[in-house]
Write a protein that holds these residues in place. Structure first.
Motif, PDB file in Angstrom:
ATOM      1  N   ILE A  98       0.832  -1.203   0.000  1.00 35.83           N
ATOM      2  CA  ILE A  98       0.000   0.000   0.000  1.00 35.83           C
ATOM      3  C   ILE A  98       0.868   1.255   0.000  1.00 35.83           C
ATOM      4  CG2 ILE A  98      -1.625   1.345   1.385  1.00 35.83           C
ATOM      5  CD1 ILE A  98      -2.983  -1.240   2.163  1.00 35.83           C
ATOM      6  N   GLY A  99       1.980   1.243   0.747  1.00 33.61           N
ATOM      7  CA  GLY A  99       2.864   2.396   0.764  1.00 33.61           C
ATOM      8  C   GLY A  99       3.460   2.675  -0.600  1.00 33.61           C
ATOM      9  N   TRP A 100       3.843   1.616  -1.304  1.00 32.12           N
ATOM     10  CA  TRP A 100       4.404   1.783  -2.645  1.00 32.12           C
ATOM     11  C   TRP A 100       3.342   2.282  -3.618  1.00 32.12           C
ATOM     12  CZ3 TRP A 100       3.492  -0.443  -7.471  1.00 32.12           C
ATOM     13  CH2 TRP A 100       4.482  -0.204  -8.436  1.00 32.12           C
ATOM     14  N   LEU A 101       2.137   1.724  -3.530  1.00 35.46           N
ATOM     15  CA  LEU A 101       1.048   2.177  -4.392  1.00 35.46           C
ATOM     16  C   LEU A 101       0.724   3.652  -4.129  1.00 35.46           C
ATOM     17  CD1 LEU A 101      -1.373  -0.886  -4.167  1.00 35.46           C
ATOM     18  CD2 LEU A 101      -0.064  -0.182  -6.176  1.00 35.46           C
ATOM     19  N   ALA A 102       0.736   4.032  -2.851  1.00 36.75           N
ATOM     20  CA  ALA A 102       0.455   5.429  -2.499  1.00 36.75           C
ATOM     21  C   ALA A 102       1.507   6.357  -3.081  1.00 36.75           C
ATOM     22  CB  ALA A 102       0.385   5.579  -0.980  1.00 36.75           C
ATOM     23  N   ALA A 103       2.776   5.953  -2.986  1.00 36.84           N
ATOM     24  CA  ALA A 103       3.866   6.783  -3.502  1.00 36.84           C
ATOM     25  C   ALA A 103       3.755   6.986  -5.004  1.00 36.84           C
ATOM     26  CB  ALA A 103       5.206   6.158  -3.153  1.00 36.84           C
ATOM     27  N   LYS A 104       3.216   6.006  -5.704  1.00 32.15           N
ATOM     28  CA  LYS A 104       3.070   6.089  -7.155  1.00 32.15           C
ATOM     29  C   LYS A 104       1.769   6.760  -7.582  1.00 32.15           C
ATOM     30  CE  LYS A 104       6.900   3.931  -8.295  1.00 32.15           C
ATOM     31  NZ  LYS A 104       7.971   4.610  -9.062  1.00 32.15           N
ATOM     32  N   SER A 105       0.966   7.177  -6.597  1.00 36.43           N
ATOM     33  CA  SER A 105      -0.356   7.734  -6.909  1.00 36.43           C
ATOM     34  C   SER A 105      -0.526   9.134  -6.348  1.00 36.43           C
ATOM     35  CB  SER A 105      -1.448   6.802  -6.360  1.00 36.43           C
ATOM     36  OG  SER A 105      -1.335   5.512  -6.910  1.00 36.43           O
ATOM     37  N   ASP A 106       0.520   9.940  -6.489  1.00 35.14           N
ATOM     38  CA  ASP A 106       0.464  11.370  -6.141  1.00 35.14           C
ATOM     39  C   ASP A 106       0.391  11.651  -4.645  1.00 35.14           C
ATOM     40  OD1 ASP A 106       0.527  12.004  -8.836  1.00 35.14           O
ATOM     41  OD2 ASP A 106      -1.650  12.104  -9.010  1.00 35.14           O
ATOM     42  N   THR A 107       0.703  10.682  -3.795  1.00 34.35           N
ATOM     43  CA  THR A 107       0.691  10.939  -2.360  1.00 34.35           C
ATOM     44  C   THR A 107       1.900  11.789  -1.972  1.00 34.35           C
ATOM     45  OG1 THR A 107      -0.451   8.865  -1.899  1.00 34.35           O
ATOM     46  CG2 THR A 107       0.688   9.903  -0.055  1.00 34.35           C
ATOM     47  N   ILE A 108       1.652  12.801  -1.151  1.00 31.37           N
ATOM     48  CA  ILE A 108       2.703  13.670  -0.634  1.00 31.37           C
ATOM     49  C   ILE A 108       2.954  13.263   0.811  1.00 31.37           C
ATOM     50  CG2 ILE A 108       3.365  16.051  -0.169  1.00 31.37           C
ATOM     51  CD1 ILE A 108       1.226  16.886  -2.254  1.00 31.37           C
ATOM     52  N   PHE A 109       4.160  12.848   1.117  1.00 26.76           N
ATOM     53  CA  PHE A 109       4.473  12.343   2.452  1.00 26.76           C
ATOM     54  C   PHE A 109       5.055  13.465   3.313  1.00 26.76           C
ATOM     55  CE2 PHE A 109       4.695   8.573  -0.290  1.00 26.76           C
ATOM     56  CZ  PHE A 109       3.751   7.779   0.346  1.00 26.76           C
ATOM     57  N   LEU A 110       4.435  13.659   4.464  1.00 29.21           N
ATOM     58  CA  LEU A 110       4.793  14.755   5.357  1.00 29.21           C
ATOM     59  C   LEU A 110       5.576  14.236   6.558  1.00 29.21           C
ATOM     60  CD1 LEU A 110       4.513  17.713   6.337  1.00 29.21           C
ATOM     61  CD2 LEU A 110       2.341  17.031   7.399  1.00 29.21           C
ATOM     62  N   HIS A 111       6.734  14.835   6.805  1.00 30.39           N
ATOM     63  CA  HIS A 111       7.516  14.539   8.002  1.00 30.39           C
ATOM     64  C   HIS A 111       7.049  15.483   9.113  1.00 30.39           C
ATOM     65  CE1 HIS A 111      10.361  11.877   5.922  1.00 30.39           C
ATOM     66  NE2 HIS A 111      10.286  12.727   4.922  1.00 30.39           N
ATOM     67  N   ARG A 112       6.406  14.920  10.111  1.00 30.79           N
ATOM     68  CA  ARG A 112       5.852  15.744  11.174  1.00 30.79           C
ATOM     69  C   ARG A 112       6.945  16.441  11.973  1.00 30.79           C
ATOM     70  NH1 ARG A 112       1.482  11.448  13.708  1.00 30.79           N
ATOM     71  NH2 ARG A 112       0.131  11.298  11.882  1.00 30.79           N
ATOM     72  N   GLY A 113       6.629  17.672  12.389  1.00 32.08           N
ATOM     73  CA  GLY A 113       7.538  18.409  13.250  1.00 32.08           C
ATOM     74  C   GLY A 113       8.622  19.166  12.518  1.00 32.08           C
ATOM     75  N   SER A 114       8.656  19.080  11.191  1.00 32.07           N
ATOM     76  CA  SER A 114       9.677  19.783  10.422  1.00 32.07           C
ATOM     77  C   SER A 114       9.039  20.966   9.699  1.00 32.07           C
ATOM     78  CB  SER A 114      10.325  18.834   9.405  1.00 32.07           C
ATOM     79  OG  SER A 114      11.179  19.554   8.540  1.00 32.07           O
ATOM     80  N   ARG A 115       9.325  22.163  10.170  1.00 36.35           N
ATOM     81  CA  ARG A 115       8.732  23.349   9.543  1.00 36.35           C
ATOM     82  C   ARG A 115       9.255  23.550   8.127  1.00 36.35           C
ATOM     83  NH1 ARG A 115       8.514  28.033  14.280  1.00 36.35           N
ATOM     84  NH2 ARG A 115       7.141  26.869  15.729  1.00 36.35           N
ATOM     85  N   GLY A 116      10.543  23.249   7.935  1.00 36.35           N
ATOM     86  CA  GLY A 116      11.105  23.393   6.598  1.00 36.35           C
ATOM     87  C   GLY A 116      10.440  22.459   5.607  1.00 36.35           C
ATOM     88  N   HIS A 117      10.200  21.236   6.035  1.00 36.08           N
ATOM     89  CA  HIS A 117       9.539  20.279   5.143  1.00 36.08           C
ATOM     90  C   HIS A 117       8.081  20.672   4.917  1.00 36.08           C
ATOM     91  CE1 HIS A 117       7.929  16.211   3.941  1.00 36.08           C
ATOM     92  NE2 HIS A 117       8.963  16.366   3.139  1.00 36.08           N
ATOM     93  N   ALA A 118       7.442  21.234   5.929  1.00 39.48           N
ATOM     94  CA  ALA A 118       6.055  21.688   5.781  1.00 39.48           C
ATOM     95  C   ALA A 118       5.945  22.760   4.698  1.00 39.48           C
ATOM     96  CB  ALA A 118       5.532  22.216   7.111  1.00 39.48           C
ATOM     97  N   ARG A 119       6.932  23.651   4.614  1.00 36.69           N
ATOM     98  CA  ARG A 119       6.904  24.685   3.573  1.00 36.69           C
ATOM     99  C   ARG A 119       7.034  24.056   2.182  1.00 36.69           C
ATOM    100  NH1 ARG A 119       9.858  27.666   7.534  1.00 36.69           N
ATOM    101  NH2 ARG A 119      11.850  26.911   6.716  1.00 36.69           N
ATOM    102  N   ILE A 120       7.856  23.023   2.073  1.00 40.34           N
ATOM    103  CA  ILE A 120       8.002  22.319   0.794  1.00 40.34           C
ATOM    104  C   ILE A 120       6.689  21.648   0.412  1.00 40.34           C
ATOM    105  CG2 ILE A 120       9.180  20.419  -0.377  1.00 40.34           C
ATOM    106  CD1 ILE A 120      11.634  21.031   1.356  1.00 40.34           C
ATOM    107  N   ILE A 121       6.037  21.010   1.392  1.00 41.62           N
ATOM    108  CA  ILE A 121       4.761  20.344   1.162  1.00 41.62           C
ATOM    109  C   ILE A 121       3.710  21.346   0.708  1.00 41.62           C
ATOM    110  CG2 ILE A 121       2.874  19.094   2.267  1.00 41.62           C
ATOM    111  CD1 ILE A 121       5.350  17.405   1.759  1.00 41.62           C
ATOM    112  N   ASN A 122       3.664  22.498   1.376  1.00 41.38           N
ATOM    113  CA  ASN A 122       2.688  23.526   1.003  1.00 41.38           C
ATOM    114  C   ASN A 122       2.886  23.989  -0.435  1.00 41.38           C
ATOM    115  OD1 ASN A 122       1.433  23.422   3.455  1.00 41.38           O
ATOM    116  ND2 ASN A 122       2.353  25.296   4.273  1.00 41.38           N
TER     117      ASN A 122
END
Length: 248
Positions: A98-122
């Motif tokens: 399921i994780g691999w299928l999600a990665a291939k289907s436009d899923t954006i994975f968020l690392h919690r607690g990282s403000r820098g990564h949150a800006r990239i996600i946004n």
């Protein structure tokens, strides 16, 4: 026999999905990819004994979908209704298959607690919305048993506000054929993915109920916390919760 048959069909369906992503999707146009995803998700629900029941306002392209979070099934329920990119916790990437299928289907994975990564996600969310794709988020940040709606974290709503895209609340509920609430799909607490899947397959029939509220228009300067509170209140009302601890 029914359970064994469902496990077999599920395994074959996951294999079909993997082969489609490897052999077909790289060579097809974006609209075809989305149709394949929607059809595959709808069949996934059918194999597991779920019927999709949708009511409410239509969903326009380029909308941020805001939903309560009950199960890993939520992703397939929403994709069966309207294909969307999802923002998910990074741990999902490590789930078997399921994780691999999600990665291939436009899923954006968020690392919690990282403000820098949150800006990239946004920034990624804004790009998808501007391209006319729908993006689905689960602002609770975790799953529940479906009987309540937790506090909504507002940070991921910011891209919709900054780009002027509508936010549309989706209320998700899983019920038995007689209309009563079912806890079988809930993926909460210490439950493992395998245990949750076994609970779903053990049910003869379930109904995945989706209620789409009217889109909430946004503009630059909209208060994201107020927007999150409004979306949460709408979802609670559609599910039937008087408050965050209410029983549907």
């Amino acid at each position: 026999m029914l359970r064994a048959w469902r496990y077999l069909r599920l395994a074959l369906h996951l294999l079909e999905g993997a082969l489609t992503l490897l052999l077909c999707v790289p060579f097809c146009a974006r609209p075809t990819h989305l149709r394949l995803r929607q059809r595959w998700s709808l069949r996934m629900l059918g194999i597991l004994g779920l019927r999709l029941q949708f009511q409410g306002a239509p969903i326009a392209p380029g909308t941020m979908l805001v939903a309560n979070h009950v199960s890993w099934l939520d992703i397939f329920v929403i994709n069966a209704m309207t294909p969307a990119a999802f923002v998910s916790k990074a741990e999902v990437r490590n789930w078997p298959v399921i994780g691999w299928l999600a990665a291939k289907s436009d899923t954006i994975f968020l690392h919690r607690g990282s403000r820098g990564h949150a800006r990239i996600i946004n920034a990624e969310i804004a790009t998808l919305l501007d391209a006319g794709d729908n993006v689905a988020i689960f602002p609770e940040g975790t799953t529940t048993d479906g009987s309540r709606v937790l506090h909504f974290h507002a940070a991921l709503l910011q891209p919709a506000i900054a780009c002027g895209h509508a936010v549309q609340p989706l209320a998700l509920a899983y019920r038995k054929p007689d209309g009563s609430y079912s806890r079988a799909p809930a993926y909460d607490g210490e439950l493992t993915l395998g245990q949750c899947l076994a609970n779903i397959i053990a049910e003869r029939r379930l109904i995945a109920c989706v209620s789409a509220a009217a889109p909430i228009e946004t503009r630059d300067g909209t208060d994201r916390r107020s927007l999150a509170q409004k979306a949460r209140a709408t979802i609670m009302q559609d599910i039937g919760c008087a408050d965050g601890d209410g029983q549907p």
